[in-house]
Design a protein around this motif. Structure first.
Motif, PDB file in Angstrom:
ATOM      1  N   PHE A 251      23.949  61.774  73.534  1.00  0.00           N
ATOM      2  CA  PHE A 251      24.271  61.760  72.289  1.00  0.00           C
ATOM      3  C   PHE A 251      23.091  62.268  71.497  1.00  0.00           C
ATOM      4  CE2 PHE A 251      25.523  60.789  67.526  1.00  0.00           C
ATOM      5  CZ  PHE A 251      26.472  61.017  67.558  1.00  0.00           C
ATOM      6  N   ARG A 253      19.396  63.225  69.348  1.00  0.00           N
ATOM      7  CA  ARG A 253      18.658  61.927  68.600  1.00  0.00           C
ATOM      8  C   ARG A 253      17.856  62.418  67.268  1.00  0.00           C
ATOM      9  NH1 ARG A 253      13.069  58.502  70.043  1.00  0.00           N
ATOM     10  NH2 ARG A 253      13.035  57.884  67.667  1.00  0.00           N
ATOM     11  N   ASP A 255      15.105  61.853  63.982  1.00  0.00           N
ATOM     12  CA  ASP A 255      14.275  60.885  62.746  1.00  0.00           C
ATOM     13  C   ASP A 255      12.652  61.215  62.943  1.00  0.00           C
ATOM     14  OD1 ASP A 255      13.119  59.467  65.201  1.00  0.00           O
ATOM     15  OD2 ASP A 255      15.076  59.057  65.374  1.00  0.00           O
ATOM     16  N   THR A 301      26.843  65.026  62.869  1.00  0.00           N
ATOM     17  CA  THR A 301      26.088  66.324  62.136  1.00  0.00           C
ATOM     18  C   THR A 301      24.975  66.490  61.538  1.00  0.00           C
ATOM     19  OG1 THR A 301      28.568  67.396  62.723  1.00  0.00           O
ATOM     20  CG2 THR A 301      26.379  68.662  62.195  1.00  0.00           C
ATOM     21  N   CYS A 302      23.824  66.729  62.850  1.00  0.00           N
ATOM     22  CA  CYS A 302      22.247  66.952  61.929  1.00  0.00           C
ATOM     23  C   CYS A 302      22.115  68.477  60.650  1.00  0.00           C
ATOM     24  CB  CYS A 302      21.257  67.440  62.523  1.00  0.00           C
ATOM     25  SG  CYS A 302      19.461  67.436  62.064  1.00  0.00           S
ATOM     26  N   SER A 347      15.552  52.240  55.010  1.00  0.00           N
ATOM     27  CA  SER A 347      15.399  51.858  57.363  1.00  0.00           C
ATOM     28  C   SER A 347      14.288  50.481  57.032  1.00  0.00           C
ATOM     29  CB  SER A 347      15.702  52.515  57.387  1.00  0.00           C
ATOM     30  OG  SER A 347      14.214  53.381  57.721  1.00  0.00           O
ATOM     31  N   ASP A 349      11.836  51.727  58.619  1.00  0.00           N
ATOM     32  CA  ASP A 349      10.428  52.104  58.936  1.00  0.00           C
ATOM     33  C   ASP A 349      10.182  52.620  57.570  1.00  0.00           C
ATOM     34  OD1 ASP A 349      12.811  53.701  59.457  1.00  0.00           O
ATOM     35  OD2 ASP A 349      11.420  54.956  60.722  1.00  0.00           O
ATOM     36  N   MET A 351      12.243  55.001  55.692  1.00  0.00           N
ATOM     37  CA  MET A 351      13.062  55.968  55.341  1.00  0.00           C
ATOM     38  C   MET A 351      13.710  55.877  54.265  1.00  0.00           C
ATOM     39  SD  MET A 351      14.053  59.665  56.134  1.00  0.00           S
ATOM     40  CE  MET A 351      13.352  59.346  56.982  1.00  0.00           C
ATOM     41  N   HIS A 381      19.583  54.404  68.252  1.00  0.00           N
ATOM     42  CA  HIS A 381      20.680  54.937  67.451  1.00  0.00           C
ATOM     43  C   HIS A 381      20.542  53.891  65.952  1.00  0.00           C
ATOM     44  CE1 HIS A 381      20.615  58.637  69.351  1.00  0.00           C
ATOM     45  NE2 HIS A 381      21.254  58.094  70.561  1.00  0.00           N
ATOM     46  N   GLY A 394      23.733  64.145  58.430  1.00  0.00           N
ATOM     47  CA  GLY A 394      23.446  63.282  58.511  1.00  0.00           C
ATOM     48  C   GLY A 394      21.898  62.708  57.685  1.00  0.00           C
ATOM     49  N   TYR A 395      21.245  63.019  57.540  1.00  0.00           N
ATOM     50  CA  TYR A 395      19.477  62.681  56.644  1.00  0.00           C
ATOM     51  C   TYR A 395      20.600  62.308  54.927  1.00  0.00           C
ATOM     52  CZ  TYR A 395      20.325  67.310  53.317  1.00  0.00           C
ATOM     53  OH  TYR A 395      20.158  67.809  52.436  1.00  0.00           O
ATOM     54  N   ALA A 398      23.284  58.785  57.364  1.00  0.00           N
ATOM     55  CA  ALA A 398      23.023  57.731  58.541  1.00  0.00           C
ATOM     56  C   ALA A 398      22.209  56.987  58.757  1.00  0.00           C
ATOM     57  CB  ALA A 398      23.726  58.829  60.046  1.00  0.00           C
ATOM     58  N   TRP A 417      14.183  63.161  52.034  1.00  0.00           N
ATOM     59  CA  TRP A 417      14.705  64.478  52.808  1.00  0.00           C
ATOM     60  C   TRP A 417      14.579  65.940  51.544  1.00  0.00           C
ATOM     61  CZ3 TRP A 417      13.143  64.878  57.607  1.00  0.00           C
ATOM     62  CH2 TRP A 417      12.909  64.519  58.391  1.00  0.00           C
TER      63      TRP A 417
HETATM   64  N1  LIG Z   1      15.669  54.964  59.456  1.00  0.00           N
HETATM   65  C1  LIG Z   1      16.723  57.019  59.559  1.00  0.00           C
HETATM   66  N2  LIG Z   1      17.454  57.008  59.543  1.00  0.00           N
HETATM   67  C2  LIG Z   1      18.010  58.432  59.818  1.00  0.00           C
HETATM   68  C3  LIG Z   1      16.833  59.319  60.022  1.00  0.00           C
HETATM   69  C4  LIG Z   1      15.637  58.907  60.168  1.00  0.00           C
HETATM   70  O1  LIG Z   1      14.672  59.720  60.257  1.00  0.00           O
HETATM   71  N3  LIG Z   1      15.313  58.042  60.666  1.00  0.00           N
HETATM   72  N4  LIG Z   1      17.514  60.377  60.171  1.00  0.00           N
HETATM   73  C5  LIG Z   1      19.002  61.194  59.906  1.00  0.00           C
HETATM   74  C6  LIG Z   1      19.492  62.046  60.680  1.00  0.00           C
HETATM   75  S1  LIG Z   1      18.120  64.011  59.834  1.00  0.00           S
HETATM   76  C7  LIG Z   1      20.002  62.114  61.594  1.00  0.00           C
HETATM   77  S2  LIG Z   1      21.350  63.385  61.683  1.00  0.00           S
HETATM   78  C8  LIG Z   1      21.283  61.072  61.621  1.00  0.00           C
HETATM   79  C9  LIG Z   1      21.039  61.126  63.626  1.00  0.00           C
HETATM   80  O2  LIG Z   1      21.379  60.198  64.291  1.00  0.00           O
HETATM   81  P1  LIG Z   1      20.637  59.744  65.479  1.00  0.00           P
HETATM   82  O3  LIG Z   1      19.857  60.321  65.695  1.00  0.00           O
HETATM   83  O4  LIG Z   1      21.719  58.231  65.939  1.00  0.00           O
HETATM   84  O5  LIG Z   1      22.033  60.561  66.187  1.00  0.00           O
HETATM   85  O6  LIG Z   1      20.878  60.017  61.631  1.00  0.00           O
HETATM   86  C10 LIG Z   1      19.456  60.388  59.970  1.00  0.00           C
HETATM   87  N5  LIG Z   1      19.092  58.418  59.958  1.00  0.00           N
END
Ligand SMILES: Nc1nc2c(c(=O)[nH]1)N[C@H]1C(S)=C(S)[C@@H](COP(=O)(O)O)O[C@H]1N2
Ligand SMILES: [Mo]
Length: 538
Positions: A251, A253, A255, A301-302, A347, A349, A351, A381, A394-395, A398, A417
Motif C-alpha cells: 500500500f 505511503r 506523509d 487516492t493521493c 495528528s 505529529d 499534521m 498507515h 487523502g490530504y 485521511a 496543505w
Molecule cells: N498525519 C498525517 N496524516 C496524513 C498525511 C500526513 O502527512 N500526515 N498525509 C495524507 C495524505 S496526503 C495521504 S494521500 C494519505 C496517505 O495515506 P497512506 O500513507 O496510508 O496511504 O494520508 C493522509 N494522512
C-alpha cells in the motif's frame, strides 16, 4: 613538494576533525533525543522544517521522483550538506579554533530553532538534543583542531615543563602538535561518538516498544456491519493487473513524517470539540472498540498521484462510523443548521487535514479506522486510528495518527496543505490506469490483453473505453463493481499488429461524466487527463 604534501595533510586533518566533530554532534544529539523525545532529533526537526517550507511543486516533484524514498533522500541531503560544512569548519578551525567551534554552535542554534518550531514540539526540552549535540561537536572540534596542527609547525614548550620525575626530558615538542596526538584524539572521539549514537538508537527503539506491544496485543473486534461480499466477478484473472485488494505491504505511503509516529494504543486519546459541538468529548481506544464497527472496502487516492501513477490502493478497513460519533457530541451538518462546515483532523505529529462536514455526515462510510486488511493499522498507515472519507483525496480526509477533531469553518482555518497551495476541497477525480502492458513493452503480435483499474470514489465507475492510436473508442470489459467507493478492474482484448502503438483509456463515472482529456497538474486539486501507454509490437 614536501610542503605541498604538508599542506594537503594539514587540510586533510582539518577536514577529518570537522567531520568527526559533526559526527560527535549528531551522535550526542541522537543520545539526548533518545532520552528526551526521538522526534526532536536535529536531522528529524530540520528535515521537518525543510518539508514544511518546500514549495508544493517541489514537494510534488520529490514524491513523484523518489516516491516512498523521498524521506531517505531528504535525510541524505541534509547529511551531505552537514558533511560539506563540517569539512569547511574543520579546515577553518586549524587557524581559527574559536571560529570553527562557534560555527558548530551555530548549527545547534538552527537545530534548536527548528525543534521549537515544529507543530508537535513538546516545549523547550525539544531544543536539548540540538544544543547538547552542538556543544559536544564544538568541544570535539576545538580539541581535535589543536592536535591537528601539523608537525612542521611544532609548538615549542620549555623542556623543564615536560621533564619526567627523573629529570629526563621527554622531548622539546608538545604532544599537541604530534600526528599521534591527533590520531589518538580522533580515535577517542570516533569511539565515544559511535557509542553515544548506538545508545541513542537503543533508547529510541525502546521508547517505541510500548507502542509495538500495544499493537501486537490489540485484538480487533468483529464488525457489527461486515463488508459486503465482493462479487465473484470483481476480480479479473489477468497477469499484471492491480489486485482488487492491495496488500498492506504494497500500500502506498504518503506523509510528511520523517520518523513514523509510534503511538501507544493504551495512552492514545481522541478529543472532539469546536464550533457546534454541544458535548465535547474525549475517547479512548477501548471506548471506540466497544462501539459497533463497520467494515468497508475503500480505495484511497493521493492528490499527488499523476495520471497513471501508483499512489492509490484499496483496503478492507474496519472502524467506527464517524457520523455516529459526531452526532453523539451534538454536531449537525451545515445543511441542517450546523455551525461548522469544516472538520479539522489533527495528528500526533501536528499534521492538520480539513474535510467538509457535509460530506462526512451525508451517509457515506466516513470512518475512524482501526483495522486494515484484517490487522490493526500498520504504524506507517496511522496506528492506532486514522480517518477515511470515501471520495475525498487523502490530504483532505485521511488523517493518520489522529488525536484531535475540531469542528470549525473553511473561512476560519486553513489546514496544512491548504496553506501550501492545495485546494480547500478536493473530491477524487475520475481516473483509469493501464496496468498492463507496461510502457514501452514489446508484446507479441496477436491477442494482447490490455487491463487495469479505474476509480471515481463515491460516484462509481460505469464504463471504461480503450483506444488504440487514433482508432475508435472501444468498450472494455468491466469487472463487477464491489462498491462505488472502490476501484473497478477492466480488461480489453486487442488484436495487436506489428508497429508502434499508443494505447489510451478513459472511464465514465456514475454520474455519466466521461473522464476529461484536459491535462492538469496535480496542484491544486488532483491531476486530470487520460493515461496512455506506448508499446512496440515487433
Ligand atoms: N498525519 C498525517 N496524516 C496524513 C498525511 C500526513 O502527512 N500526515 N498525509 C495524507 C495524505 S496526503 C495521504 S494521500 C494519505 C496517505 O495515506 P497512506 O500513507 O496510508 O496511504 O494520508 C493522509 N494522512
Ligand atoms: Mo496525498
Amino acid at each position: 613538494m614536501s610542503s605541498f604534501r604538508n599542506v594537503l595533510s594539514r587540510a586533510a586533518r582539518g577536514a577529518s576533525a570537522g567531520v568527526l566533530a559533526a559526527f560527535a554532534a549528531l551522535a550526542v544529539a541522537e543520545l539526548v533525543a533518545g532520552l528526551v523525545r526521538p522526534a526532536a532529533g536535529p536531522v528529524t526537526v530540520v528535515g521537518g522544517a525543510v518539508i514544511d517550507r518546500t514549495p508544493a511543486a517541489v514537494k510534488d516533484f520529490a514524491i513523484r521522483t523518489f516516491g516512498e524514498n523521498d524521506k531517505a533522500v531528504l535525510r541524505l541531503g541534509i547529511l551531505a550538506v552537514l558533511a560539506v560544512v563540517a569539512l569547511g569548519l574543520g579546515v577553518l578551525a586549524l587557524s581559527h579554533r574559536r571560529a570553527g567551534a562557534a560555527g558548530v554552535l551555530l548549527f545547534g542554534v538552527v537545530g534548536a530553532a527548528a525543534a521549537l518550531g515544529r507543530p508537535d514540539s513538546a516545549g523547550i526540552a525539544d531544543a536539548l538534543p540540538s544544543v547538547t549535540g552542538a556543544l559536544a561537536g564544538a568541544l570535539a572540534l576545538y580539541v581535535l583542531a589543536a592536535r591537528a596542527v601539523p608537525d612542521s609547525v611544532p609548538v615549542p614548550v620549555p623542556v623543564a615543563a615536560q621533564a619526567g620525575a627523573d629529570g629526563q626530558s621527554s622531548g622539546v615538542w608538545s604532544r599537541r602538535g604530534s600526528r599521534r596526538g591527533f590520531l589518538a584524539a580522533a580515535g577517542v572521539t570516533a569511539v565515544a561518538a559511535t557509542s553515544a549514537g548506538a545508545l541513542g538508537r537503543f533508547l529510541t527503539a525502546r521508547q517505541g516498544r510500548g507502542a509495538v506491544a500495544s499493537r501486537n496485543s490489540l485484538v480487533l473486534p468483529a464488525p457489527a456491519s461486515p463488508a459486503p461480499a465482493v462479487p465473484a466477478g470483481a476480480r479479473l484473472r489477468v497477469a499484471g493487473i492491480s489486485p482488487f485488494i492491495t496488500p498492506n505491504s504494497d500500500f502506498y505511503r504518503v506523509d510528511t513524517a520523517l520518523t513514523v509516529p509510534k503511538v501507544d494504543a493504551g495512552t492514545w486519546r481522541l478529543h472532539i470539540h469546536g464550533k457546534g459541538v454541544a458535548r465535547p468529548r474525549t475517547y479512548t481506544l477501548d471506548q471506540l472498540l466497544a462501539r459497533p464497527l463497520i467494515e468497508r472496502d475503500i480505495t484511497l487516492t493521493c492528490v499527488s498521484n499523476e495520471v497513471g501513477g501508483p499512489y492509490t490502493g484499496t483496503a478492507r478497513w474496519l472502524g467506527v462510523r464517524l457520523a455516529d460519533l459526531l452526532r453523539e457530541v451534538g454536531v449537525r451538518p451545515p445543511s441542517r443548521g450546523g455551525k461548522a462546515d469544516q472538520l479539522v483532523a489533527r495528528s500526533v505529529d501536528g499534521m492538520t487535514l480539513g474535510s467538509p462536514v457535509e460530506d462526512v455526515l451525508d451517509g457515506r462510510d466516513a470512518m475512524l479506522a482501526v483495522g486494515m486488511n484484517g490487522e490493526p493499522l500498520p504504524f506507517d498507515h496511522g496506528f492506532p486510528v486514522r480517518m477515511l472519507v470515501p471520495g475525498l483525496y487523502g490530504y483532505v480526509s485521511a488523517c493518520k495518527w489522529i488525536t484531535d477533531i475540531e469542528l470549525t469553518t473553511f473561512d476560519a482555518y486553513d489546514p496544512y496543505w491548504v496553506k501550501r497551495q492545495w485546494a480547500r476541497k478536493a473530491p477524487i477525480k475520475t481516473q483509469a490506469r493501464i496496468d498492463t502492458p507496461k510502457p514501452f513493452a514489446r508484446p507479441a503480435a496477436g491477442t494482447v490483453t490490455i487491463a487495469g483499474v479505474a476509480w471515481a470514489q463515491h460516484r462509481g465507475i460505469t464504463r471504461v473505453e480503450v483506444r488504440v492510436d487514433d482508432g475508435p473508442w472501444q468498450d472494455a470489459d468491466l469487472a463487477a463493481q464491489a462498491s462505488r467507493d472502490t476501484w473497478r478492474q477492466w480488461s480489453h482484448r486487442w488484436n495487436a499488429t506489428p508497429g508502434g502503438h499508443t494505447l489510451t483509456v478513459r472511464a465514465t463515472d456514475g454520474t455519466g461524466a466521461v473522464q476529461t482529456e484536459q491535462r492538469t497538474r496535480t496542484i491544486p486539486d488532483g491531476a486530470s487527463g487520460r493515461h496512455s501507454v506506448f508499446v512496440t509490437v515487433p
